[in-house]
Structure formats: C-alpha cells, structure tokens
Design an enzyme around this catalytic site. Structure first.
Site, PDB file in Angstrom:
ATOM      1  N   GLU A 397       0.876  -1.177   0.000  1.00 64.71           N
ATOM      2  CA  GLU A 397       0.000   0.000   0.000  1.00 64.71           C
ATOM      3  C   GLU A 397       0.908   1.220   0.000  1.00 64.71           C
ATOM      4  O   GLU A 397       1.443   1.607   1.040  1.00 64.71           O
ATOM      5  CB  GLU A 397      -0.901  -0.016   1.249  1.00 64.71           C
ATOM      6  N   CYS A 431      -2.299   9.587   2.533  1.00 66.13           N
ATOM      7  CA  CYS A 431      -1.806   9.006   1.279  1.00 66.13           C
ATOM      8  C   CYS A 431      -2.741   9.298   0.122  1.00 66.13           C
ATOM      9  O   CYS A 431      -2.293   9.423  -1.011  1.00 66.13           O
ATOM     10  CB  CYS A 431      -1.625   7.503   1.439  1.00 66.13           C
TER      11      CYS A 431
HETATM   12  P1  NAD Z   1       7.964   4.895   5.097  1.00 69.12           P
HETATM   13  O1  NAD Z   1       7.961   4.074   3.856  1.00 69.12           O
HETATM   14  O2  NAD Z   1       9.111   5.782   5.352  1.00 69.12           O
HETATM   15  O3  NAD Z   1       7.838   3.948   6.397  1.00 69.12           O
HETATM   16  C1  NAD Z   1       6.791   3.030   6.546  1.00 69.12           C
HETATM   17  C2  NAD Z   1       7.233   1.921   7.483  1.00 69.12           C
HETATM   18  O4  NAD Z   1       8.291   1.208   6.877  1.00 69.12           O
HETATM   19  C3  NAD Z   1       7.751   2.391   8.839  1.00 69.12           C
HETATM   20  O5  NAD Z   1       7.256   1.517   9.833  1.00 69.12           O
HETATM   21  C4  NAD Z   1       9.244   2.243   8.686  1.00 69.12           C
HETATM   22  O6  NAD Z   1       9.912   1.993   9.896  1.00 69.12           O
HETATM   23  C5  NAD Z   1       9.347   1.034   7.796  1.00 69.12           C
HETATM   24  N1  NAD Z   1      10.594   0.935   7.057  1.00 69.12           N
HETATM   25  C6  NAD Z   1      11.515   1.888   6.834  1.00 69.12           C
HETATM   26  N2  NAD Z   1      12.519   1.381   6.092  1.00 69.12           N
HETATM   27  C7  NAD Z   1      12.222   0.092   5.858  1.00 69.12           C
HETATM   28  C8  NAD Z   1      12.852  -0.962   5.130  1.00 69.12           C
HETATM   29  N3  NAD Z   1      14.007  -0.786   4.506  1.00 69.12           N
HETATM   30  N4  NAD Z   1      12.243  -2.158   5.084  1.00 69.12           N
HETATM   31  C9  NAD Z   1      11.047  -2.343   5.693  1.00 69.12           C
HETATM   32  N5  NAD Z   1      10.413  -1.393   6.389  1.00 69.12           N
HETATM   33  C10 NAD Z   1      10.984  -0.190   6.463  1.00 69.12           C
HETATM   34  O7  NAD Z   1       6.595   5.700   5.053  1.00 69.12           O
HETATM   35  P2  NAD Z   1       6.066   6.801   6.062  1.00 69.12           P
HETATM   36  O8  NAD Z   1       6.895   8.024   5.926  1.00 69.12           O
HETATM   37  O9  NAD Z   1       5.875   6.204   7.410  1.00 69.12           O
HETATM   38  O10 NAD Z   1       4.605   7.051   5.447  1.00 69.12           O
HETATM   39  C11 NAD Z   1       4.374   7.935   4.404  1.00 69.12           C
HETATM   40  C12 NAD Z   1       4.226   7.194   3.090  1.00 69.12           C
HETATM   41  O11 NAD Z   1       3.302   6.148   3.204  1.00 69.12           O
HETATM   42  C13 NAD Z   1       3.694   8.103   2.007  1.00 69.12           C
HETATM   43  O12 NAD Z   1       4.356   7.823   0.803  1.00 69.12           O
HETATM   44  C14 NAD Z   1       2.236   7.696   1.898  1.00 69.12           C
HETATM   45  O13 NAD Z   1       1.639   7.938   0.653  1.00 69.12           O
HETATM   46  C15 NAD Z   1       2.323   6.240   2.180  1.00 69.12           C
HETATM   47  N6  NAD Z   1       1.055   5.759   2.695  1.00 69.12           N
HETATM   48  C16 NAD Z   1       0.339   4.902   1.919  1.00 69.12           C
HETATM   49  C17 NAD Z   1      -0.897   4.469   2.369  1.00 69.12           C
HETATM   50  C18 NAD Z   1      -1.740   3.534   1.553  1.00 69.12           C
HETATM   51  O14 NAD Z   1      -2.690   2.997   2.114  1.00 69.12           O
HETATM   52  N7  NAD Z   1      -1.451   3.306   0.298  1.00 69.12           N
HETATM   53  C19 NAD Z   1      -1.374   4.892   3.600  1.00 69.12           C
HETATM   54  C20 NAD Z   1      -0.601   5.750   4.352  1.00 69.12           C
HETATM   55  C21 NAD Z   1       0.629   6.180   3.899  1.00 69.12           C
END
Ligand code: NAD
Length: 649
Positions: A397, A431
């Site tokens: 997602e 998002c």
């Molecule tokens: P992010 O990708 O930075 O982090 C998300 C999660 O991934 C966190 O728990 C983080 O610790 C973890 N993470 C970080 N590096 C990782 C790795 N190498 N491997 C696995 N996990 C890792 O995202 P964010 O800043 O927390 O959220 C914002 C982003 O999320 C935006 O791009 C937004 O559009 C997206 N988002 C999407 C949805 C959806 O339903 N499609 C919903 C909310 C947010």
C-alpha cells in the site's frame, strides 16, 4: 555481551485472591530465561514473567553505560517483558510496560524510571485504582550492592524484587512515578524467534470462527473504551493532532472495518461449491478459504492506528496470527497499540516489534506467510526485494500523487469544500489526499477564492482555530515541505497562503496554494504529503486526462462532474488505485470496496472481503466420486477410445 549478570531486576505482580487471607506471592528467580510462576493459582490466575537481566563486565563503572549497552535508554527502564497467560503455556512476549490481568481482563500499568543509581518501578491497576492489587516496587542498587525490596501494597498485595547476586534488603519506600514515556526497541535477534513462536502457536491452535469473532470483538471493545487515550497518544506523536480527526480517521475507520469483518465473516469462511463441468462429473469441487499462518504488518506514521489495526484485524479475521511493526515516528502510538493488543488479544496470537528502518528491513526479510506494507513507494521497493528472498506474498500500500480533476460543469464552491476536506484533514498527511487539482483555465481564480473561503471558515483568517489544524509530524517532514516552497519561490511560482503563517517551532504549516507550477518544480515531482496544494489549469478535458496519464498511476483519483458521460470518460481514460467521484477520501472508508494502489502506488488490496481473501489461501479442493471416468483414462488407450473421443470435442 560478555560478563556475569550483576544485576537483574524482576518485579512480581501478585493479585490478592478475592477471599481474604490467601495472598498470592510469586517468587521470581533471577535468571536470563522465562520465569514462570503459577503460585497465584489461588487467585485463579497465573502470571508469566520474563525479565532481561542487565549484564555488564562487572566493574560497576557507569550505570548509564550499562543500560545503554543493554539497549536500555537510561531515561526509563522497565526492562521486563511481561504477559499473563491463563493456560500456563508460554506466552508471546514483547517489551511491554503492561501486565494483563487475565482473571479480571484488566490492565496493570507499569511505570519505570532509572537514574544512575536506582530504578523505580510503580504499578497501578487501571480499572480499579483502589483495588487490591497495586504493589509498588522500589529497587536500588547496585553500586551499593543492595536491592531494596518493598512489599508496600494496598490491602495486602505482595510483590518481590530480588537479586541472586546481591544481598536482599527490605526497606519500604513509596514512589509515585509517571508512566513510562518511552520504551525499548525490539532487538533484531528477537524478530525470528517471535515469528517462530507466533507460527507454532498458530499451528497448535488455528483460530476458528468463534475465536476470530472473539478477538475482533475484544479489539473493538478495547479500542472504543480507550479512544481518548488513543487520541492522546497520537496527539503527542504529532505534537498536535486535531482530536476529531483522530477519532474519525484512526477510530471510526477501525470500528467500521471491524464491524464489517464481523458481520460477514461467517459467510466468507464458508467453502464455496463450484461446478466441475460435465467432463468431470460426478465429482465435486469447492474453494475453501484457509488461514495462511502469520501475517506481518508494517505501518506508517500518518494514520498510525488505522493503518496498523485494519490490516491486523483483517488478518485475524482470516484466521492468522499477526506480527505488527508500527512506525518509529509515532512511538506513543506504538506503545498504545502494544498495550491495547496486550489487553485485547492473547499474547500468543499477536506481537509488536518496534524500531526504525533497520528493524523494518529485518522485519521485511522474515519468512512471513503474507506481508502487508503501508508506506512510501521507495521503501516499498526495498520491502519487495527483502520479501523476494522467501517469496513472501505481499500487499503493498504505497503513495503517489493523486489528482482531483474538476470538470467544466461542476460548481467550483462545492468542489473547493470537498477538496479542502481531503487536503487539510490531518494537514494533508494522507496518502489519498488530493495532491494537486486540475481545473478549467477560466475557473482557476474562482477556485483559489473558494479554497481561501473554506480555509478561513474552517481555521480562521489567522489560523486561530489551531485546535482543529494538525501539525506536521516532525522536523524532517516540515523541512521537506518548506523545501518545496523555497524551490517554488526560486522558480517564481505564485504561492498563496490561505490563512495564518508558518511557525517552524510548532511545525505549523498553513494551507497554501501554488498556482500553475511548472512540471520540473519539486512540488510536482514528489508526493506532497502536506498542506500545500498545486492548482494546474487545463484547456480541455483531454489535456487533463493526458496529463494524468503522463505520470505514475495514482493511488486515488477525484473526478468532479455531474455529467455522467464526463465521469465515464475520465474513468475510462485513466487508471488509479481507487476513485471517489464528486468527493475525496471516502472510497477508503467503504468496507465493501477493495483498497489499494496500482503500479507504483501499490500492489494488491485489502479492506473487507478483498483483505480477507488476500490473507487467506483460496484452497481448491476436488472430491472424486466413487466411480469416475478418469479411472478409464489409462493405457491401453485403445480401450478408452470412445471416452477420449467423447471428451475431446
Ligand atoms: P515509510 O515508507 O518511510 O515507512 C513506513 C514503514 O516502513 C515504517 O514503519 C518504517 O519503519 C518502515 N521501514 C523503513 N525502512 C524500511 C525498510 N528498509 N524495510 C522495511 N520497512 C521499512 O513511510 P512513512 O513516511 O511512514 O509514510 C508515508 C508514506 O506512506 C507516504 O508515501 C504515503 O503515501 C504512504 N502511505 C500509503 C498508504 C496507503 O494505504 N497506500 C497509507 C498511508 C501512507
């Protein structure tokens, strides 16, 4: 780490039985393994206690250093993993500042602090603060080679803190301590064993319909009761989050989804009988939804409860166990989630891992039976690469730039009102927030005015209604957004602040429009995820559709038109993860609609049935009949020629 255990601390929680006189008194040996105490059975309760002894090299040089080396922040300490388990089996443990009181289904909170020479631990019984539990503990150490044991407890509850190294000293003291404000990240070495434990528990007892309904019901109940606490935790993480927005977006959405899951679960779990076709009669066939095992859930920070609990609840509904990793940017919420889940779900069925990108990366590399990742597209790529090692099935997602497209016929004020909600809810940190607006050229200025009116009505001319305006989550995100504005300024792009002004100290960024930015402006290159809204004018609908198609397929698309043919033209001409026509955001909340992106905005979908199916194995089962034509299909084929001629036609 080498060296002897020089100090460990255990804290025992004993619940006094209902009848007077039978004080339960757990004694926890200090050791580096699980200590199991069932001496409370007179209270019809057991407490499973796990402690991690603190080790160092024996020099007593510096207790801060000892804590640090043990992975413990010296501003806190409740270095205990605690869970209660009614059945006496090993429970899945995390570093929890919570004890579940199984017998009463209540929660004991533990607060702990440490400074250089003492550790204080206090507990209280949240549901019955004047009840008969509440021992207080005080431990001093360590340089003095003494451990104080405090048996102070209201109405006779008892507790013990012991050391197997140092002399035990009794010296009643009272401490009134704040609840722990921080907690310890999961160590990478804990991840695989926790997954293994969740999996073997699952294998030993796969949740049936009653169990799933019970889990979902208790999760719902606990969340509803603790809604204010949830809003407080989320608010602390954002420094300020409009409380109503938390109740709606992190509360209502989860309750709504759980209600939907519970309502349809029995039907979804039933095997579906399918026809076999005349060639295979009289056999029968069915598709049977089977739980997969353990589902991993990685959540982002922007809706930290919603995006953790909806995947989690869906996975539970599908009969799985769940290992959750919340975002490191929302530690208060992560702690809340851990305690909520400890309260609602037996610890062997869910676990929570905390930590940043390193833990996330290790987590994504675990051999889950399914992994749901919600986050950025960039990290989604890394997750997919990590999952490839075990061919872990994924739901991704992700994010992207979601356009709102206002058609010529649609009233500008109505569009402005609904776009304003989608954009400034959670300060644009959504998002599926409209990332930019495409508007007919002649209507751009009317839209700017209508959006200004909306902003002023909602937040006041000078952003005086600060309560209802959410802050940017952290300085990194604030600076990123500020960078878009600086870049726009350097390019001479017109910027319109709609209300108030920025305050970096508060991470307050006002609703701001950017008019007709060029495509090479940073704000048009990256997902905005904040309260800045580019408005782009277009000359024809075809041009607007072509603009959308020239970019990555978006997570959401918002066409505004009352003309059915126009809407159909937009839907036919584009492809997005999801669509709300004449509004924003709402398609997310509908339990019957699968939610997910397409292409760079995501892969797979969840919510309701789509999530249940994604987190199940759709097991095809073929039942052969007593007599089957298939038995005749064998050499010498000359004998079965008539049958082969019959079926090959
Ligand atoms: P992010 O990708 O930075 O982090 C998300 C999660 O991934 C966190 O728990 C983080 O610790 C973890 N993470 C970080 N590096 C990782 C790795 N190498 N491997 C696995 N996990 C890792 O995202 P964010 O800043 O927390 O959220 C914002 C982003 O999320 C935006 O791009 C937004 O559009 C997206 N988002 C999407 C949805 C959806 O339903 N499609 C919903 C909310 C947010």
């Amino acid at each position: 780490m080498t060296g002897a255990v020089i100090q460990g601390f255990d804290f025992g929680i004993a619940e006094q039985p209902h009848f007077f006189g039978g004080v339960a008194q757990p004694k926890f040996p200090l050791s580096d393994h699980l200590a199991w105490c069932d001496e409370c059975t007179r209270a019809n309760e057991s407490v499973l206690f796990h402690h991690r002894a603190i080790q160092h090299d024996g020099t007593h040089a510096n207790q801060n250093g000892i804590f640090n080396r043990a992975g413990v922040d010296d501003g806190l300490v409740a270095d205990g993993d605690i869970a209660a388990n009614p059945g006496g089996k090993a429970a899945a443990l995390g570093v929890w500042a919570i004890v579940t009181d199984v017998y009463h289904r209540a929660i004991l909170d533990i607060g702990a602090v440490a400074n250089t020479d003492e550790i204080d631990i206090a507990t209280h019984h949240r549901e019955r603060p004047d009840g008969h539990i509440v021992p207080q503990h005080h431990v001093t150490d360590h340089g003095t080679h003494r451990i104080h044991e405090n048996t102070l407890a209201k109405r006779g509850g008892n507790c013990a803190i012991r050391s197997n190294v140092h002399a035990l000293d009794s010296s009643p003291r009272t401490t009134t301590l704040p609840r722990m404000e921080n907690f310890i990240d999961t160590q990478p070495s804990e991840l695989a064993p926790t997954l293994q434990r969740l999996r073997s528990n699952w294998q030993a007892s796969k949740p049936d319909y009653a169990q799933r309904m019970d889990d979902l019901g208790r999760l719902r109940h606990a969340l509803r009761l603790r809604m204010d606490e949830m809003a407080e935790a989320v608010g602390k993480d954002f420094s300020h989050r409009a409380k109503a927005e938390t109740r709606i977006a992190d509360g209502m959405t989860v309750l709504n989804d759980i209600d939907h899951l519970r309502k349809h679960l029995r039907k979804w779990m039933r095997p579906t009988r399918v026809g076999v076709g005349w060639r295979f009669l009289p056999a029968r066939a069915q598709v049977r939804p089977m739980p997969l095992g353990v589902v991993g859930v990685i959540a982002p920070w922007n809706y930290p409860v919603n995006l953790a609990l909806i995947p989690l609840a869906t996975a539970l509904a599908a009969g799985n166990h769940v290992y959750l990793k919340p975002s490191e940017h929302t530690p208060h919420t992560a702690r809340f989630l851990r305690s909520l889940l400890a309260e609602a779900i037996a610890p062997g069925r869910v676990a929570v891992a905390t930590g940043g990108a390193d833990i996330g990366a290790a987590f994504a590399g675990l051999p889950f039976d399914h992994l749901v990742f919600t986050g950025s597209t960039a990290v989604g790529r890394k997750v997919m690469a990590a999952a490839a090692a075990h061919l872990t099935p994924l739901t991704l997602e992700l994010g992207g730039k979601s356009p709102a497209l206002i058609a010529e016929d649609y009233p500008i004020e109505h569009a402005a009102a609904r776009i304003a909600t989608g954009k400034w809810f959670n300060c644009g940190q959504t998002c599926i927030a409209p990332d930019y607006v495409l508007v007919p050229k002649g209507k751009r200025d009317a839209l700017v005015k209508a959006l200004r009116d909306e902003a002023v009505t909602r937040y006041g001319e000078n952003l005086t209604n600060l309560d209802d305006y959410t802050r940017i989550i952290n300085a990194g995100q604030y600076n990123r957004l500020k960078g878009y504005l600086d870049d726009a300024k350097s390019r001479g792009i017109e910027r319109v602040t709609l209300a108030g002004h920025a305050d970096p100290a508060q991470r307050l960024l006002p609703p701001t429009l950017l008019l007709d930015p060029s495509d090479d402006a940073l704000i048009m290159q990256e997902e905005i995820f904040g309260p800045l809204l580019p408005i782009k004018s277009y000359r024809s609908l075809d041009e607007a559709i072509a603009y959308i198609n020239a970019h990555d397929r978006p997570l959401a698309l918002y066409p505004f038109s009352h003309n059915r043919a126009t809407v159909e033209k937009i839907l036919h001409g584009t492809l997005a993860g999801g669509v709300s026509v004449n509004d924003t955001l709402f398609h997310f909340a509908i339990g019957n609609l699968p939610f997910g992106g397409v292409g760079p905005s995501g892969m797979g979908a969840y919510h309701g049935r789509a999530g249940f199916d994604a987190m199940s194995k759709q097991l095809p089962v073929f039942w052969q009949a007593r007599r089957s034509g298939g038995d005749l299909l064998k050499p010498p084929y000359s004998k079965a020629k008539w049958l082969i001629d019959l079926i090959v036609r």
